[in-house]
Scaffold this active site. Structure first.
Site, mmCIF file in Angstrom:
data_model
loop_
_atom_site.group_PDB
_atom_site.id
_atom_site.type_symbol
_atom_site.label_atom_id
_atom_site.label_comp_id
_atom_site.label_asym_id
_atom_site.label_seq_id
_atom_site.Cartn_x
_atom_site.Cartn_y
_atom_site.Cartn_z
ATOM 1 N N GLU A 1 11.075 -0.350 -17.706
ATOM 2 C CA GLU A 1 11.078 -1.714 -17.795
ATOM 3 C C GLU A 1 10.107 -1.933 -18.766
ATOM 4 O O GLU A 1 8.914 -1.707 -18.467
ATOM 5 C CB GLU A 1 10.962 -2.406 -16.538
ATOM 6 C CG GLU A 1 11.990 -2.291 -15.602
ATOM 7 C CD GLU A 1 11.492 -2.978 -14.044
ATOM 8 O OE1 GLU A 1 10.525 -3.523 -14.088
ATOM 9 O OE2 GLU A 1 12.328 -2.756 -13.127
ATOM 10 N N LYS B 1 6.832 -4.187 -19.845
ATOM 11 C CA LYS B 1 5.978 -4.726 -18.995
ATOM 12 C C LYS B 1 5.694 -6.266 -19.734
ATOM 13 O O LYS B 1 4.932 -6.377 -20.920
ATOM 14 C CB LYS B 1 4.514 -3.864 -19.098
ATOM 15 C CG LYS B 1 3.379 -4.686 -18.078
ATOM 16 C CD LYS B 1 2.493 -3.728 -17.928
ATOM 17 C CE LYS B 1 1.091 -4.079 -16.942
ATOM 18 N NZ LYS B 1 0.776 -5.183 -17.007
ATOM 19 N N ASP C 1 4.053 -9.786 -20.486
ATOM 20 C CA ASP C 1 2.774 -10.206 -20.462
ATOM 21 C C ASP C 1 2.678 -11.775 -19.997
ATOM 22 O O ASP C 1 2.853 -12.581 -20.873
ATOM 23 C CB ASP C 1 2.182 -10.231 -21.906
ATOM 24 C CG ASP C 1 0.638 -10.155 -21.835
ATOM 25 O OD1 ASP C 1 0.195 -10.505 -20.927
ATOM 26 O OD2 ASP C 1 -0.070 -10.387 -22.802
ATOM 27 N N TYR D 1 11.604 -8.340 -10.964
ATOM 28 C CA TYR D 1 11.476 -6.908 -11.308
ATOM 29 C C TYR D 1 11.201 -6.255 -10.067
ATOM 30 O O TYR D 1 10.946 -4.931 -9.918
ATOM 31 C CB TYR D 1 10.544 -6.326 -12.376
ATOM 32 C CG TYR D 1 9.356 -7.158 -12.374
ATOM 33 C CD1 TYR D 1 8.590 -6.838 -11.059
ATOM 34 C CD2 TYR D 1 8.811 -7.985 -13.328
ATOM 35 C CE1 TYR D 1 7.355 -7.530 -11.245
ATOM 36 C CE2 TYR D 1 7.762 -8.566 -13.214
ATOM 37 C CZ TYR D 1 6.942 -8.494 -12.049
ATOM 38 O OH TYR D 1 5.487 -8.900 -12.356
ATOM 39 N N LYS E 1 0.860 1.508 -21.300
ATOM 40 C CA LYS E 1 0.474 0.609 -22.032
ATOM 41 C C LYS E 1 0.541 1.040 -23.617
ATOM 42 O O LYS E 1 0.300 2.154 -24.301
ATOM 43 C CB LYS E 1 -1.107 0.357 -21.929
ATOM 44 C CG LYS E 1 -1.398 -0.348 -20.625
ATOM 45 C CD LYS E 1 -0.554 -1.723 -20.195
ATOM 46 C CE LYS E 1 -1.536 -2.485 -19.844
ATOM 47 N NZ LYS E 1 -2.827 -2.787 -19.767
ATOM 48 N N CYS F 1 -36.956 -2.810 -18.632
ATOM 49 C CA CYS F 1 -36.175 -3.873 -18.488
ATOM 50 C C CYS F 1 -36.163 -4.960 -19.327
ATOM 51 O O CYS F 1 -37.477 -5.587 -19.244
ATOM 52 C CB CYS F 1 -35.962 -4.267 -16.885
ATOM 53 S SG CYS F 1 -35.006 -5.696 -16.685
ATOM 54 N N CYS G 1 -37.334 -8.013 -16.667
ATOM 55 C CA CYS G 1 -38.499 -8.235 -15.845
ATOM 56 C C CYS G 1 -39.711 -7.231 -16.214
ATOM 57 O O CYS G 1 -40.734 -7.300 -15.798
ATOM 58 C CB CYS G 1 -38.074 -7.694 -14.448
ATOM 59 S SG CYS G 1 -37.749 -6.125 -14.122
ATOM 60 N N CYS H 1 -32.768 -0.597 -14.427
ATOM 61 C CA CYS H 1 -34.183 -1.249 -14.087
ATOM 62 C C CYS H 1 -34.865 -0.843 -12.666
ATOM 63 O O CYS H 1 -34.003 -0.895 -11.666
ATOM 64 C CB CYS H 1 -33.835 -2.813 -14.153
ATOM 65 S SG CYS H 1 -35.365 -3.709 -13.547
ATOM 66 N N CYS I 1 -36.792 -7.722 -9.865
ATOM 67 C CA CYS I 1 -36.195 -8.197 -10.957
ATOM 68 C C CYS I 1 -35.431 -9.307 -10.895
ATOM 69 O O CYS I 1 -34.483 -9.256 -10.265
ATOM 70 C CB CYS I 1 -35.548 -7.235 -11.588
ATOM 71 S SG CYS I 1 -34.520 -7.433 -13.219
#
Ligand code: IVH
Length: 700
Positions: A130, A132, A134, A243, A331, A425, A428, A443, A449
């Site tokens: 079927e 798909k 959207d 469906y 897809k 990081c 921090c 980090c 942090c």
């Protein structure tokens, strides 16, 4: 609330802290004006003043892409949901679908089904293909043939009541066209807008002065379906394709295509491109055909859904996490575009992961404007040799975050330098080492942090976790910055510790503070699965949280078991690893969380303030003789594959583990069973033959 004082500082001169605060204010302010304009039709400021706020927001975001908020006005699409929709608990969850992109994965999907069902090589496996669609999935409940309720998907377990709006769709009959309707049938399908209807609708919106017309048919459909006033929905060109089904009583169908025929006969629209395919090759041919004609179809589709046609097989195949084993979405390839990458920013997430993000010159891909793309990690940047200033190809597939596919080397400026990934990081300043064998730097700042602490708190209050109304991301950030909350337990002390300070805050006052405390208090009672999810343990999403909650039953039992399971030789460890889907990697993260002293303190704190409700197993499980039992399978089963046997036991509420102990209730013994069967006999554990197990679990 008073309007923020316009900040005239150039975005380039703002510190990250100032930018964070201003973006928070802008999000709130713009949302308020949106609500005044759209929902109350009572704007307080001129269009020009509104536009200035939106432009200021965009300018700051352009300078600080890693500070773009989830609820940023630039990200908000379509109409905001109007408040006031009731909630509907789905009696049968509304699931999502697994995804595949490659033909080989489709073949593997079918092969996996064959293995699970132990089908003979010459047994045909028919699939329905079927399109798909959207759009947005909805569930329509008919009782004795009359439409009684319609709901959105929501989080799959609970959606919004949109009955009045759905009744305005011509495609949705009020009564099923039959003299013998089933007592109950929930029909599921997709609400969508055709492309032509969308373009005309969008034009009307623009003419009417709408400042943010919907970007694509899907957003237009979403906004239309969530109108507070059904008369507005009635003017929108919404359509439906049906469906699938949810709860049914008194309806027997042997195959999916029979069900679709039934839907047509009842007067519901079924997609005319649906094909019954005798095998995978035919299903792939249906995919090719749809892919070739995609642009000529009157509505957007983003792939093809394959479903096992035989309903008895669908039932046996069941579900993994939130998706059926008997269906998958193939897809279409992602849409691509070319643009310039301006800079690479590094963000710090809830678990401390440093994630690089590309800031792009905005470009339209598949109908959506993209200005940022994920770069995944350090290695990815190096592998693709992505540099600031490069022209890049980006792609976007469905709802997936846009990605950088490749660099157009011919267009590289002479001065483009390779990207140096930070080893500290950026928030921090703590070291950010990369553990051996892992792709991600983290980090090491942990609690010191601020980025991690805030992200964790945001997760804790988020929609699928504690879902505290009035305490959104922006409030969490602001409260954190002002020292009102540091950890999750502080949230439940706010009324006691900070009531006056909150009431006195800009934009708050007596009423909003009272409302906030009320919604916090409402959440002192919480289900175990939500609680576990809220902890934000790495790799523990909603599905795993539900599995853990179902397996351990209560917070106390979970904590006790996690203490025991720290020893990898313990039964508790084996039990954890054996829970469906968990495995060693997820187990490692769960155990690391419970190992941490600080987390234990947080858990003690929360446990003292909250009533964490034991997990309620699915209704069907309660009356099965396997409910709550611990089961071990050993040896080769004859009719069931191991996967099916395990899934069957779990559906009925049993725990399936890999090793036999005194706590085991049943050992199901197949052919050539070895030590486990012997151990069961030694320990006096009941053994079952495959036939006995089938009998107990409701027949072959
Ligand atoms: S079947 C268990 N069929 O795709 C059955 N879904 O990614 C699950 N969708 O939430 C759904 N067209 O909104 C199914 N022909 C189709 C579909 C379809 C679009 C959507 C649906 C679902 C999402 C899952």
């Amino acid at each position: 609330m008073t309007a923020p004082t316009p900040n005239s500082k150039d975005p380039d001169d703002l510190t990250p802290m100032e930018a964070t605060a201003e973006l928070a204010r802008l999000a709130e302010e713009i949302a308020r004006h949106d609500a005044l304009y759209h929902q109350q039709a009572a704007p307080e400021i001129s269009d020009a003043a509104y536009d200035a706020l939106v432009r200021r927001n965009a300018a700051i975001e352009a300078r600080f892409p890693d500070l773009v908020r989830d609820d940023s006005p630039s990200r908000r699409v379509g109409a905001a949901p109007a408040p006031g929709f009731g909630k509907v608990a789905h009696r049968v969850p509304m699931l999502s679908l697994g995804n595949v992109f490659e033909r080989a994965e489709v073949a593997e999907f079918a092969a996996g089904i064959r293995r699970f069902l132990k089908l003979a090589d010459d047994e045909p496996l028919a699939l329905v293909a079927e399109p798909k669609i959207d759009g947005l999935s909805v569930s329509l409940r008919y009782e004795d043939g009359r439409l009684v309720q319609a709901a959105t998907r929501g989080d799959g377990t609970e959606g919004e009541d949109i009955t009045a709006n759905i009744r305005t769709l011509d495609d949705v009959p009020d009564r099923l066209a039959t003299d013998e309707p089933p007592p109950v049938v929930e029909i599921r399908g997709e609400v969508y807008m055709t492309r032509d209807d969308f373009l005309a609708f969008r034009e009307r919106q623009v003419e009417a002065g709408e400042k943010k017309p919907p970007a694509n048919p899907r957003n237009a459909a979403a906004g239309s379906l969530r109108q507070k006033n059904p008369e507005v929905t009635a003017t929108r060109p919404l359509r439906l394709f049906a469906y699938s089904w949810g709860e049914v009583r008194g309806l027997e169908v042997a195959s999916h295509h029979d069900f679709l025929d039934r839907l047509r006969a009842w007067g519901l629209p079924v997609n005319p491109e649906t094909r019954l395919c005798e095998d995978v090759e035919a299903a792939l041919a249906a995919y090719d055909d749809l892919a070739a004609r995609r642009a000529d179809l009157p509505y957007d589709i983003d792939g093809v859904v394959y479903k096992v046609d035989r309903v008895d097989w669908q039932k046996r195949l069941g579900f993994v996490s939130r998706a059926p084993r008997w269906a998958t979405a193939h897809k279409f390839p992602a849409e691509q575009a070319r643009t310039v990458l301006r800079s690479i920013e590094v963000q710090v997430g809830r678990t401390g992961a440093l994630t690089p993000v590309a800031r792009l010159d905005p470009v339209t891909v598949g109908g959506v404007v993209v200005a940022r793309a994920t770069l995944h990690n350090e290695d990815e940047i190096r592998r693709k040799d992505i540099r600031a200033g490069d022209t890049v190809i980006i792609q976007r597939a469905g709802d997936v975050i846009p990605q950088v596919v490749s660099v157009v080397l011919e267009a590289r400026p002479d001065d483009a330098a390779p990207f140096a990934f930070p080893d500290h990081c950026p928030v921090c300043g703590s070291e950010a080492p990369r553990p051996e064998g892992e792709a991600v730097r983290r980090c090491s700042g942990g609690l010191i942090c601020p980025a991690q602490a805030v992200e964790r708190l945001k997760h804790f209050v988020s929609r699928n976790a504690f879902d505290i109304e009035g305490l959104g991301s922006k409030a969490v950030e602001a409260f954190f910055q002002d020292g009102l909350i540091q950890g999750p337990g502080d949230i439940f002390r706010l009324e006691e510790t900070a009531a006056d300070r909150i009431k006195a805050r800009e934009g708050w006052g007596e009423t909003s503070a009272r409302n906030l405390f009320r919604s916090i208090n409402d959440r002192r009672v919480i289900s175990l699965d939500r609680f576990i999810y809220a902890l934000g343990i790495r790799q523990v999403g909603q599905a795993t949280a539900r599995l853990l909650a179902g397996h351990y039953g209560s917070l106390e039992a979970l904590r006790a078991a996690m203490a025991e399971a720290q020893d990898p030789d313990s039964d508790a460890y084996k039990a954890l690893v054996n829970i469906n889907d968990v495995g060693t990697s997820v187990a490692r993260d769960i155990l690391a969380f419970f190992h941490e002293d600080h987390n234990q303190t947080v858990l003690d704190d929360l446990a003292a303030q909250l009533d964490v409700r034991p997990f309620e197993r699915a209704e069907t499980a309660g009356d099965s003789p396997l409910a709550g039992k611990t089961v071990v399978f050993t040896g080769t089963l004859e009719t069931l594959s191991r996967a099916e046997a395990k899934a069957r036991a779990q559906t009925l509420g049993a725990k399936v583990t890999g090793s036999v102990s005194a706590k085991t209730d049943y050992v199901v013994v197949g052919a050539d069973a070895g030590g486990k069967a012997a151990k069961a006999r030694d320990l006096g554990v009941t053994t079952l033959s495959e036939a006995e197990f089938l009998e107990m679990s409701g027949g072959a």
